[in-house]
Design a protein around this motif. Structure first.
Motif, PDB file in Angstrom:
ATOM      1  N   GLY A 156       0.806  -1.204   0.000  1.00  0.00           N
ATOM      2  CA  GLY A 156       0.000   0.000   0.000  1.00  0.00           C
ATOM      3  C   GLY A 156       0.842   1.256   0.000  1.00  0.00           C
ATOM      4  N   LEU A 157       0.222   2.329  -0.467  1.00  0.00           N
ATOM      5  CA  LEU A 157       0.824   3.655  -0.521  1.00  0.00           C
ATOM      6  C   LEU A 157      -0.231   4.661  -0.106  1.00  0.00           C
ATOM      7  N   ARG A 158       0.162   5.639   0.713  1.00  0.00           N
ATOM      8  CA  ARG A 158      -0.773   6.658   1.185  1.00  0.00           C
ATOM      9  C   ARG A 158      -0.073   8.011   1.252  1.00  0.00           C
ATOM     10  N   TYR A 159      -0.835   9.061   0.937  1.00  0.00           N
ATOM     11  CA  TYR A 159      -0.346  10.429   1.058  1.00  0.00           C
ATOM     12  C   TYR A 159      -1.447  11.252   1.707  1.00  0.00           C
ATOM     13  N   ASP A 160      -1.095  12.071   2.714  1.00  0.00           N
ATOM     14  CA  ASP A 160      -2.078  12.986   3.288  1.00  0.00           C
ATOM     15  C   ASP A 160      -1.446  14.344   3.521  1.00  0.00           C
ATOM     16  N   ARG A 161      -2.290  15.387   3.471  1.00  0.00           N
ATOM     17  CA  ARG A 161      -1.806  16.764   3.561  1.00  0.00           C
ATOM     18  C   ARG A 161      -2.869  17.646   4.215  1.00  0.00           C
ATOM     19  N   LEU A 162      -2.411  18.632   4.979  1.00  0.00           N
ATOM     20  CA  LEU A 162      -3.284  19.615   5.617  1.00  0.00           C
ATOM     21  C   LEU A 162      -2.805  21.022   5.274  1.00  0.00           C
ATOM     22  N   HIS A 163      -3.739  21.971   5.262  1.00  0.00           N
ATOM     23  CA  HIS A 163      -3.399  23.377   5.058  1.00  0.00           C
ATOM     24  C   HIS A 163      -4.346  24.213   5.904  1.00  0.00           C
ATOM     25  N   ALA A 164      -3.813  25.229   6.573  1.00  0.00           N
ATOM     26  CA  ALA A 164      -4.642  26.110   7.399  1.00  0.00           C
ATOM     27  C   ALA A 164      -4.500  27.542   6.909  1.00  0.00           C
ATOM     28  N   ASP A 165      -5.617  28.249   6.886  1.00  0.00           N
ATOM     29  CA  ASP A 165      -5.651  29.668   6.538  1.00  0.00           C
ATOM     30  C   ASP A 165      -6.439  30.361   7.648  1.00  0.00           C
ATOM     31  N   ASN A 166      -5.739  30.764   8.700  1.00  0.00           N
ATOM     32  CA  ASN A 166      -6.372  31.320   9.889  1.00  0.00           C
ATOM     33  C   ASN A 166      -6.047  32.799  10.014  1.00  0.00           C
ATOM     34  N   THR A 167      -7.045  33.579  10.426  1.00  0.00           N
ATOM     35  CA  THR A 167      -6.838  34.999  10.690  1.00  0.00           C
ATOM     36  C   THR A 167      -7.472  35.344  12.024  1.00  0.00           C
ATOM     37  N   GLY A 168      -7.047  36.467  12.589  1.00  0.00           N
ATOM     38  CA  GLY A 168      -7.597  36.910  13.861  1.00  0.00           C
ATOM     39  C   GLY A 168      -7.315  38.387  14.083  1.00  0.00           C
ATOM     40  N   SER A 169      -7.939  38.948  15.111  1.00  0.00           N
ATOM     41  CA  SER A 169      -7.758  40.365  15.393  1.00  0.00           C
ATOM     42  C   SER A 169      -6.447  40.647  16.110  1.00  0.00           C
ATOM     43  N   ASP A 170      -5.813  39.636  16.719  1.00  0.00           N
ATOM     44  CA  ASP A 170      -4.531  39.800  17.408  1.00  0.00           C
ATOM     45  C   ASP A 170      -3.597  38.673  16.966  1.00  0.00           C
ATOM     46  N   ALA A 171      -2.694  39.010  16.056  1.00  0.00           N
ATOM     47  CA  ALA A 171      -1.793  38.008  15.473  1.00  0.00           C
ATOM     48  C   ALA A 171      -0.897  37.367  16.531  1.00  0.00           C
ATOM     49  N   GLU A 172      -0.498  38.101  17.570  1.00  0.00           N
ATOM     50  CA  GLU A 172       0.372  37.540  18.609  1.00  0.00           C
ATOM     51  C   GLU A 172      -0.347  36.470  19.427  1.00  0.00           C
ATOM     52  N   VAL A 173      -1.598  36.715  19.781  1.00  0.00           N
ATOM     53  CA  VAL A 173      -2.375  35.725  20.532  1.00  0.00           C
ATOM     54  C   VAL A 173      -2.609  34.484  19.666  1.00  0.00           C
ATOM     55  N   LEU A 174      -2.913  34.711  18.386  1.00  0.00           N
ATOM     56  CA  LEU A 174      -3.111  33.596  17.470  1.00  0.00           C
ATOM     57  C   LEU A 174      -1.849  32.743  17.366  1.00  0.00           C
ATOM     58  N   ALA A 175      -0.694  33.390  17.264  1.00  0.00           N
ATOM     59  CA  ALA A 175       0.580  32.664  17.180  1.00  0.00           C
ATOM     60  C   ALA A 175       0.863  31.909  18.472  1.00  0.00           C
ATOM     61  N   GLU A 176       0.609  32.533  19.624  1.00  0.00           N
ATOM     62  CA  GLU A 176       0.861  31.874  20.898  1.00  0.00           C
ATOM     63  C   GLU A 176      -0.055  30.668  21.090  1.00  0.00           C
ATOM     64  N   ALA A 177      -1.272  30.744  20.532  1.00  0.00           N
ATOM     65  CA  ALA A 177      -2.220  29.633  20.620  1.00  0.00           C
ATOM     66  C   ALA A 177      -1.891  28.525  19.631  1.00  0.00           C
ATOM     67  N   GLY A 178      -0.941  28.772  18.719  1.00  0.00           N
ATOM     68  CA  GLY A 178      -0.574  27.765  17.728  1.00  0.00           C
ATOM     69  C   GLY A 178      -1.524  27.711  16.554  1.00  0.00           C
ATOM     70  N   LEU A 179      -2.271  28.780  16.312  1.00  0.00           N
ATOM     71  CA  LEU A 179      -3.266  28.812  15.242  1.00  0.00           C
ATOM     72  C   LEU A 179      -2.862  29.739  14.100  1.00  0.00           C
ATOM     73  N   ASP A 180      -1.595  30.092  14.026  1.00  0.00           N
ATOM     74  CA  ASP A 180      -1.112  30.948  12.935  1.00  0.00           C
ATOM     75  C   ASP A 180      -0.811  30.074  11.728  1.00  0.00           C
ATOM     76  N   GLY A 181      -1.873  29.479  11.169  1.00  0.00           N
ATOM     77  CA  GLY A 181      -1.749  28.523  10.064  1.00  0.00           C
ATOM     78  C   GLY A 181      -1.149  29.151   8.823  1.00  0.00           C
ATOM     79  N   GLY A 182      -0.745  28.308   7.897  1.00  0.00           N
ATOM     80  CA  GLY A 182      -0.160  28.753   6.654  1.00  0.00           C
ATOM     81  C   GLY A 182       1.351  28.804   6.699  1.00  0.00           C
ATOM     82  N   LEU A 183       1.941  28.748   7.911  1.00  0.00           N
ATOM     83  CA  LEU A 183       3.391  28.777   8.023  1.00  0.00           C
ATOM     84  C   LEU A 183       3.998  27.409   7.716  1.00  0.00           C
ATOM     85  N   HIS A 184       3.226  26.349   7.937  1.00  0.00           N
ATOM     86  CA  HIS A 184       3.705  24.989   7.699  1.00  0.00           C
ATOM     87  C   HIS A 184       2.511  24.133   7.312  1.00  0.00           C
ATOM     88  N   ASP A 185       2.578  23.496   6.163  1.00  0.00           N
ATOM     89  CA  ASP A 185       1.517  22.592   5.715  1.00  0.00           C
ATOM     90  C   ASP A 185       1.964  21.159   5.949  1.00  0.00           C
TER      91      ASP A 185
END
Length: 193
Positions: free
Chosen positions: A113-142
């Protein structure tokens, strides 16, 4: 689709009003994942498909199974980090993911068998620092992962599997090897597939 082919198609949708859901993401710096909470609307939609081929519908000697799924999660609400004082941000998140896999039985009892999986996040918020600290600053790593396996089924109750994963779910690539012995316990009828 004739005696040698079959297929299945699925569509699903889930919606929830979420209150103080903890976890998720990979919290950075000072925040622990358990200290991060989300409240708002969450929606998940998915489409999955399976196609099977076996000569004359008999999968005992050889068969091929192709399977895949695509999903979309869309969330709107507030993200809070339990600091003193509590930090919060408005949050709009969209995560997309998919996987595709193929399993081929090339002779009785042996499969590859062979399998491939991938995720991508496009998250925005009113406070980028809080979003980054929460680990929700998606798009930096897929995150993505490749997997290869070969297994031998001694009977319908036991299977020996060797599997290799090239896992890029974190910034550093992880090479994983698994040797598994899978067994079923308990009385049940034989499966035709």
């Amino acid at each position: 689709v004739g005696p040698s082919h079959s297929w299945q198609l699925g569509l699903s949708h889930w919606r929830a009003d979420v209150t103080d859901r903890t976890g998720g993401g990979h919290a950075h710096d000072h925040a622990d994942v358990a200290d991060v909470s989300f409240s708002g609307d969450s929606r998940i939609s998915a489409l999955d498909a399976v196609w099977k081929w076996a000569p004359d519908g008999n999968p005992t000697r050889t068969y091929l199974k192709l399977q895949g799924e695509v999903f979309l999660r869309d969330e709107d609400g507030m993200v809070a980090i339990a600091h003193d004082p509590v930090e919060a941000t408005w949050y709009s998140g969209e995560q997309r993911g998919w996987y595709a896999q193929a399993v081929y039985q090339f002779m009785p009892r042996w499969r590859a068998g062979l399998r491939y999986d991938r995720l991508h996040a496009d998250n925005t918020g009113s406070d980028a620092e809080v979003l980054a600290e929460a680990g929700l600053d998606g798009g930096l790593h897929d995150p993505e992962r490749y997997a290869l396996m070969v297994d031998y089924s001694r009977s319908e109750f036991s299977r020996l599997r060797l599997q290799y994963n090239r896992d890029r779910s974190r910034p550093v690539t992880d090479h994983q090897w698994y040797l598994q012995y899978i067994m079923s316990l308990g009385a049940h009828g034989a499966h035709a597939y």
